[in-house]
Design a protein around this motif. Structure first.
Motif, short mmCIF file in Angstrom:
data_model
loop_
_atom_site.label_atom_id
_atom_site.label_comp_id
_atom_site.label_asym_id
_atom_site.label_seq_id
_atom_site.Cartn_x
_atom_site.Cartn_y
_atom_site.Cartn_z
N TYR A 19 -5.80 9.31 3.90
CA TYR A 19 -5.43 7.91 4.03
C TYR A 19 -6.42 7.19 4.93
CZ TYR A 19 -0.86 9.06 2.02
OH TYR A 19 0.14 9.48 1.18
N SER A 20 -6.41 5.87 4.85
CA SER A 20 -7.20 5.04 5.76
C SER A 20 -6.42 4.85 7.06
CB SER A 20 -7.49 3.67 5.12
OG SER A 20 -8.23 3.82 3.93
N PRO A 21 -7.11 4.48 8.15
CA PRO A 21 -6.40 4.25 9.41
C PRO A 21 -5.37 3.13 9.29
CG PRO A 21 -8.77 4.44 9.78
CD PRO A 21 -8.57 4.37 8.30
N VAL A 22 -4.23 3.30 9.92
CA VAL A 22 -3.16 2.30 9.90
C VAL A 22 -2.70 2.07 11.33
CG1 VAL A 22 -2.37 2.87 7.58
CG2 VAL A 22 -1.40 4.08 9.54
N PRO A 23 -2.19 0.87 11.64
CA PRO A 23 -1.66 0.62 12.99
C PRO A 23 -0.38 1.42 13.23
CG PRO A 23 -1.21 -1.24 11.54
CD PRO A 23 -2.11 -0.33 10.78
N ALA A 24 -0.26 1.96 14.42
CA ALA A 24 0.92 2.73 14.80
C ALA A 24 1.68 1.98 15.89
CB ALA A 24 0.54 4.12 15.29
N LYS A 25 2.98 2.19 15.93
CA LYS A 25 3.85 1.49 16.87
C LYS A 25 4.62 2.51 17.71
CE LYS A 25 7.98 -1.48 16.94
NZ LYS A 25 8.97 -2.19 16.08
N ILE A 26 4.70 2.25 19.03
CA ILE A 26 5.49 3.11 19.90
C ILE A 26 6.97 2.75 19.74
CG2 ILE A 26 5.90 3.89 22.26
CD1 ILE A 26 3.10 2.99 22.98
N LEU A 27 7.78 3.69 19.29
CA LEU A 27 9.21 3.46 19.16
C LEU A 27 9.92 3.74 20.48
CD1 LEU A 27 9.89 5.07 15.67
CD2 LEU A 27 9.71 2.64 16.22
N ARG A 28 9.67 4.90 21.04
CA ARG A 28 10.25 5.29 22.33
C ARG A 28 9.28 6.23 23.02
NH1 ARG A 28 14.33 4.28 19.09
NH2 ARG A 28 13.94 6.11 17.82
N PHE A 29 9.40 6.30 24.34
CA PHE A 29 8.55 7.23 25.08
C PHE A 29 9.29 7.73 26.31
CE2 PHE A 29 7.85 3.12 26.93
CZ PHE A 29 7.55 3.32 28.27
N ALA A 30 8.92 8.91 26.75
CA ALA A 30 9.52 9.56 27.92
C ALA A 30 8.39 9.92 28.88
CB ALA A 30 10.30 10.80 27.50
N PRO A 31 8.07 9.04 29.84
CA PRO A 31 6.92 9.27 30.71
C PRO A 31 7.05 10.54 31.56
CG PRO A 31 8.23 7.40 31.49
CD PRO A 31 8.75 7.76 30.14
N ASP A 32 8.26 10.84 32.03
CA ASP A 32 8.43 12.04 32.85
C ASP A 32 8.22 13.31 32.04
OD1 ASP A 32 9.06 10.31 34.89
OD2 ASP A 32 11.21 10.42 34.53
N ALA A 33 8.62 13.29 30.77
CA ALA A 33 8.46 14.45 29.90
C ALA A 33 7.11 14.47 29.20
CB ALA A 33 9.57 14.48 28.86
N ASN A 34 6.35 13.35 29.31
CA ASN A 34 5.02 13.24 28.69
C ASN A 34 5.09 13.36 27.16
OD1 ASN A 34 2.27 12.92 28.50
ND2 ASN A 34 1.79 14.49 30.01
N LEU A 35 6.06 12.63 26.56
CA LEU A 35 6.22 12.61 25.11
C LEU A 35 6.37 11.18 24.63
CD1 LEU A 35 8.71 15.57 24.47
CD2 LEU A 35 6.27 15.52 23.89
N ALA A 36 5.96 10.92 23.38
CA ALA A 36 6.12 9.60 22.78
C ALA A 36 6.40 9.77 21.29
CB ALA A 36 4.87 8.74 22.99
N LEU A 37 7.19 8.83 20.76
CA LEU A 37 7.53 8.82 19.34
C LEU A 37 6.89 7.59 18.71
CD1 LEU A 37 9.24 10.19 17.07
CD2 LEU A 37 11.05 8.56 17.66
N LEU A 38 6.07 7.78 17.67
CA LEU A 38 5.35 6.70 17.01
C LEU A 38 5.87 6.48 15.60
CD1 LEU A 38 1.65 7.62 17.93
CD2 LEU A 38 3.25 6.20 19.24
N GLU A 39 5.81 5.21 15.14
CA GLU A 39 6.11 4.90 13.75
C GLU A 39 4.79 4.72 13.00
OE1 GLU A 39 9.03 1.98 11.23
OE2 GLU A 39 7.94 1.11 12.92
#
Length: 425
Positions: free
Chosen positions: A93-113
């Motif tokens: 695929y070609s590059p597409v914009p991603a969006k941060i849905l939620r993130f947990a800074p203390d756990a160092n994790l993020a969920l992207l759409e």
């Protein structure tokens, strides 16, 4: 040959042909399924490109949820922290914009759409079955660039084994020993069980391992279930971690985003100009009418005088003495910490400080903090020594200094003179 024999032979040939064709189709199907299973970690891998303070930063991610219109991917928070722009690149695929849905800074994790439909999702495993010595494999995306933009990526792999599992507030961290040194960045890369291709963790960067290229830290995938109720791992454990909405994600200044610049003719321009003019005129009027000039107070510019029975002590940037009445203290955001700093970049149990045997220095131990601990501006690995005069930073902003009585007496006289001079202006 009679007509009956020719007909029987023809039927036999057709029967044998049908049998060979069926065997061939079954073999192809079996081989395709085996290849698909072997490459499941490849197809769910994505490359993440972020613009952070004007710099292009690359990381990896893994698809965990798939849908008809978009998919969701898990990556490390450090890979997109402060990003003003995030793009995702999936294989084919070609590059597409991603969006941060939620993130947990203390756990160092993020969920992207990711706005690409029906991408294959990784099979989630049980991170709690992982023990010391468990073999694992890291699959990471290596960008192929055209200028500053990634147009495709290679799939790098490196095997290793779990050395130990470090417990910390809200979850645990795996420490992985690589089978060979690995210079490439693996931030956000999926960690699999090689025999089942089950996703069991998300790798962190080489910087998180204090630059050791033969080691990586990884966050168990069970902690990602806190980011979305739709993420289910085989583990029954759900980490009690702080989760924030993607709209609250901080953005570091310094980028050249189109969205950060006011367009020519935009109604924002006269408003901004008006605010600047009013601020300048107000400042001129303030000083003309006799307003006093206040100087910003630099960290550790005002230091206390230590008592005679205290040869050295830890002080805050504002000059307050921190209590140290036992052999060691715990530093963290938790109220149960000996030194409690309620800052978002300070972990619940961030670090431990111990007195040395001879009392001439202190030993600092990082307890698996998300944002790191620094001495003299250098990030600490697992432990380091604090010498008199050293400044220690926990996370992004919180600083303390190991002050000696001699330094406090010498600087206090200078500081007092400066304060008196400022008061006379």
């Amino acid at each position: 040959m009679t007509k009956g024999k020719r007909l029987a032979l023809r039927k036999l040939i057709l029967l044998l042909s049908a049998l060979i064709l069926a065997i061939g189709l079954n073999f192809v199907s079996f081989t395709s399924n085996a290849i698909a299973q072997a490459n499941s970690s490849n197809s769910s891998l994505i490359l993440i490109q972020s613009e952070i303070a004007g710099t292009e930063v690359f990381g990896s991610g893994v698809i965990v949820l798939t849908g008809r219109e978009s998919c969701q991917a898990v990556t490390s928070y450090e890979a997109i922290k402060g990003a003003s722009r995030i793009t995702a690149l999936a294989s084919g695929y070609s590059p597409v914009p991603a969006k941060i849905l939620r993130f947990a800074p203390d756990a160092n994790l993020a969920l992207l759409e990711i706005p690409i439909p029906a991408l294959p999702a990784a099979k989630l495993g049980d991170s709690e079955v992982v023990k010391d010595g468990t073999p694992v494999a890291i699959s990471y995306a290596s960008p192929v660039l055209s200028g500053d933009v990634a147009t495709s990526f290679g799939n790098g792999k490196r095997g290793g084994s779990v050395i130990d599992i470090i417990n910390r507030p809200g979850g645990s961290v795996m420490r992985i020993k690589m089978s060979a040194p690995l210079q490439e960045d693996t931030s956000g890369a999926p960690v699999y069980l090689p025999n089942t291709n089950e996703l069991i963790a998300i790798s962190l960067s080489i910087e998180a391992a204090s630059g050791h290229n033969d080691m990586r830290f990884a966050i168990p995938i069970a902690m990602a279930s806190a980011l979305s109720p739709n993420i289910r791992s085989s583990s029954d454990s759900i980490a009690n971690i702080r989760v924030l909405d993607g709209e609250d994600a901080p953005v570091l200044e310094g980028g050249n985003n189109e969205g950060d610049r006011a367009e020519e003719g935009s109604p924002l321009v006269p408003i901004i100009v008006g605010v600047v003019v009013v601020a300048v005129l107000g400042g001129v009027a303030y000083f003309v009418l006799g307003g006093k000039k206040k100087k910003a107070v630099e960290p550790f510019s005002v230091l206390p005088i230590l008592p005679e029975d205290m040869p050295m002590a830890f002080v805050t940037a504002e000059g307050s003495i921190l209590p140290f009445t036992k052999d060691s203290v715990i530093v963290g955001r938790s109220e149960s910490s000996d030194w409690c700093f309620p800052e978002s970049s300070v972990s619940g149990r961030h670090a431990r400080i111990r007195k040395s045997r001879d009392g001439s220095s202190y030993e600092l131990e990082d307890l698996g903090s998300s944002y790191g601990t620094f001495i003299r501006g250098r990030r600490v690995g697992r432990s380091d020594v604090i010498h008199p005069g050293d400044i220690v930073r926990f996370g992004d902003v919180t600083q303390v200094k190991l002050l000696t009585r001699a330094e406090s007496q010498a600087k206090n006289a200078i500081n007092t003179a400066k304060l008196e001079e400022d008061g006379e202006e």
